[in-house]
Write a protein that holds these residues in place. Structure first.
Motif, PDB file in Angstrom:
ATOM      1  N   ARG A 219       0.645 -12.557  -2.721  1.00  0.00           N
ATOM      2  CA  ARG A 219       0.399 -11.767  -3.787  1.00  0.00           C
ATOM      3  C   ARG A 219       1.411 -10.877  -4.218  1.00  0.00           C
ATOM      4  O   ARG A 219       1.171  -9.532  -4.148  1.00  0.00           O
ATOM      5  CB  ARG A 219      -0.773 -10.766  -3.343  1.00  0.00           C
ATOM      6  N   ILE A 220       2.603 -11.467  -4.496  1.00  0.00           N
ATOM      7  CA  ILE A 220       3.888 -10.571  -4.972  1.00  0.00           C
ATOM      8  C   ILE A 220       3.207  -9.884  -6.162  1.00  0.00           C
ATOM      9  O   ILE A 220       2.367 -10.435  -6.875  1.00  0.00           O
ATOM     10  CB  ILE A 220       5.018 -11.501  -5.251  1.00  0.00           C
ATOM     11  N   ASN A 221       4.044  -8.771  -6.377  1.00  0.00           N
ATOM     12  CA  ASN A 221       3.586  -7.973  -7.571  1.00  0.00           C
ATOM     13  C   ASN A 221       4.950  -7.608  -8.329  1.00  0.00           C
ATOM     14  O   ASN A 221       4.874  -6.420  -9.119  1.00  0.00           O
ATOM     15  CB  ASN A 221       2.611  -6.549  -7.032  1.00  0.00           C
TER      16      ASN A 221
ATOM     17  N   ASP B 164       1.065  -1.140  -0.046  1.00  0.00           N
ATOM     18  CA  ASP B 164       0.052   0.017  -0.100  1.00  0.00           C
ATOM     19  C   ASP B 164       0.804   1.227   0.127  1.00  0.00           C
ATOM     20  O   ASP B 164       0.382   2.413  -0.481  1.00  0.00           O
ATOM     21  CB  ASP B 164      -0.731   0.035   1.098  1.00  0.00           C
ATOM     22  N   LEU B 165       2.097   1.245   0.626  1.00  0.00           N
ATOM     23  CA  LEU B 165       3.119   2.493   0.619  1.00  0.00           C
ATOM     24  C   LEU B 165       3.766   2.388  -0.901  1.00  0.00           C
ATOM     25  O   LEU B 165       4.412   3.390  -0.780  1.00  0.00           O
ATOM     26  CB  LEU B 165       4.028   2.008   1.581  1.00  0.00           C
ATOM     27  N   GLY B 166       3.373   1.764  -1.926  1.00  0.00           N
ATOM     28  CA  GLY B 166       4.088   1.842  -3.242  1.00  0.00           C
ATOM     29  C   GLY B 166       5.207   0.913  -3.464  1.00  0.00           C
ATOM     30  O   GLY B 166       6.015   1.270  -4.259  1.00  0.00           O
ATOM     31  N   ILE B 167       5.562   0.226  -2.478  1.00  0.00           N
ATOM     32  CA  ILE B 167       6.706  -0.808  -2.582  1.00  0.00           C
ATOM     33  C   ILE B 167       6.432  -2.071  -3.139  1.00  0.00           C
ATOM     34  O   ILE B 167       5.499  -2.679  -2.673  1.00  0.00           O
ATOM     35  CB  ILE B 167       7.576  -0.952  -1.210  1.00  0.00           C
ATOM     36  N   LYS B 168       7.096  -2.548  -4.016  1.00  0.00           N
ATOM     37  CA  LYS B 168       6.974  -3.579  -4.898  1.00  0.00           C
ATOM     38  C   LYS B 168       7.445  -4.819  -3.853  1.00  0.00           C
ATOM     39  O   LYS B 168       8.349  -4.552  -3.143  1.00  0.00           O
ATOM     40  CB  LYS B 168       7.433  -3.594  -6.246  1.00  0.00           C
ATOM     41  N   VAL B 169       6.755  -5.998  -3.932  1.00  0.00           N
ATOM     42  CA  VAL B 169       7.199  -7.207  -3.133  1.00  0.00           C
ATOM     43  C   VAL B 169       7.299  -8.318  -4.146  1.00  0.00           C
ATOM     44  O   VAL B 169       6.645  -8.771  -4.844  1.00  0.00           O
ATOM     45  CB  VAL B 169       6.125  -7.499  -2.037  1.00  0.00           C
TER      46      VAL B 169
END
Length: 326
Positions: free
Chosen positions: A70-72, A46-51
């Motif tokens: 739910r990796i993005n 939600d903070l804009g960091i990809k995981v």
């Protein structure tokens, strides 16, 4: 737990990617991702960091977890040998040549009771009799180690994936028809034998191979120049992300390189001393939800400091706060 380094080296960081290891990091010893860890990962996104996940596991042994959290960003598996977009199926391969893999397996024949697994694109080749059965046996030998959910996860991730049981290292050599992701070797009850074997293959192949380890008395042999760190770097480059913008979290020797090169390298409390010593920050153990603890501190500082905005400037100040709270 205290950080190992001064966080002033992390000034002006704009973190864009979080990469986490699986065993000993994302999951507990009981094969579970806790609800607290899931919540923390979702808040980081939600903070804009990809995981993403960066693991030594085969793709088929980690896809369930990748979907669960739910990796993005694309998945790094097989210690960096394979990078896969789980949504499109597109993959990049950095494989060990077939003839090198075959020779390495052949060299294990000089030692008593070494066990070989070869990771190929669509599964594994096992130099033993019953790969799946050993997981069934593990449950009945120590039935209280895992909850029912944990045991089912273990079966899904390992016992239920495609494995060719060939019975011997010689049969594995005959079955190799193409380049492989890696060769995984388990030693016997004399650890010095595996150490001797490691020295011999490194002397013979030099930079043609990379040798690492994620468990005691085992080694992973990959193509030269392949590692979890280099796989993550290739992924980051494809996303336009620099090493300074990456957070990595891991617990073992095969995580060391990525912990050292990232903008913020985090070691789990259950990591070996050498890994903890090289990390920028050391969190709690995996069984004490260390990943969640670290992420919650990251989130808390970002939200307090930047008024719930996406983290555009969290840097040495953030890390210093982590240091104070630890």
């Amino acid at each position: 737990m205290a950080a190992q380094k001064e966080f002033t080296t992390l000034q002006k960081r704009n973190f864009k990617l979080l990469a986490v290891d699986v065993d000993g990091t994302l999951i507990t010893s009981g094969q579970i991702v806790t609800n607290r860890t899931l919540r923390a990962i979702n808040r980081v996104k939600d903070l804009g960091i990809k995981v993403t996940i960066d693991t030594g596991r085969h793709y088929l042994s980690v896809i369930r977890l990748a979907r669960k959290i739910r990796i993005n960003a694309p998945l790094v598996c097989c210690d960096g040998a394979i990078i896969t977009d789980i949504h499109t199926g597109e993959a990049a391969y950095h494989l060990l040549p077939q003839e090198v893999a075959a020779e390495i397996v052949k060299m294990t024949l000089d030692y008593d009771s070494f066990t070989v697994q070869v990771f190929i694109k669509d599964g594994k080749i096992y130099g033993g009799q019953n790969y799946q059965g050993k997981y069934i046996k593990k449950f009945f030998s120590i039935p209280m180690k895992y909850s029912l959910k944990g045991y089912l996860n273990l079966l899904r991730d390992f016992a239920f994936i495609p494995v060719k049981n060939l019975g011997s290292a010689q049969a594995v050599i005959s079955a190799l028809k193409e380049p492989v992701a890696k060769v995984f070797i388990s030693g016997n009850d004399r650890p010095e034998d595996l150490e001797d074997f490691k020295k011999k293959i490194e002397a013979k192949f030099g930079k043609e191979i990379t040798v690492t380890s994620s468990m005691p008395n085992t080694i992973d042999v990959l193509n030269g120049g392949v590692s979890k760190a280099k796989g993550l770097l290739k992924l980051a480059e494809s996303l336009g992300i620099s090493p300074d913008e990456i957070i990595t979290v891991g617990d073992n020797y095969n995580d060391l390189e990525m912990i050292k090169f990232a903008g913020l390298g985090v070691a789990m409390g259950n990591a070996p001393e050498q890994v903890r010593r090289e990390a920028d920050y050391v969190t709690e153990t995996n069984d004490n939800e260390g990943l969640a603890e670290f992420l919650e501190k990251l989130i808390l500082f970002t939200e307090k400091t930047y008024n719930f905005r996406s983290p555009k400037r969290h840097s040495a100040a953030m890390a210093g706060k982590l240091h104070q709270d630890a």
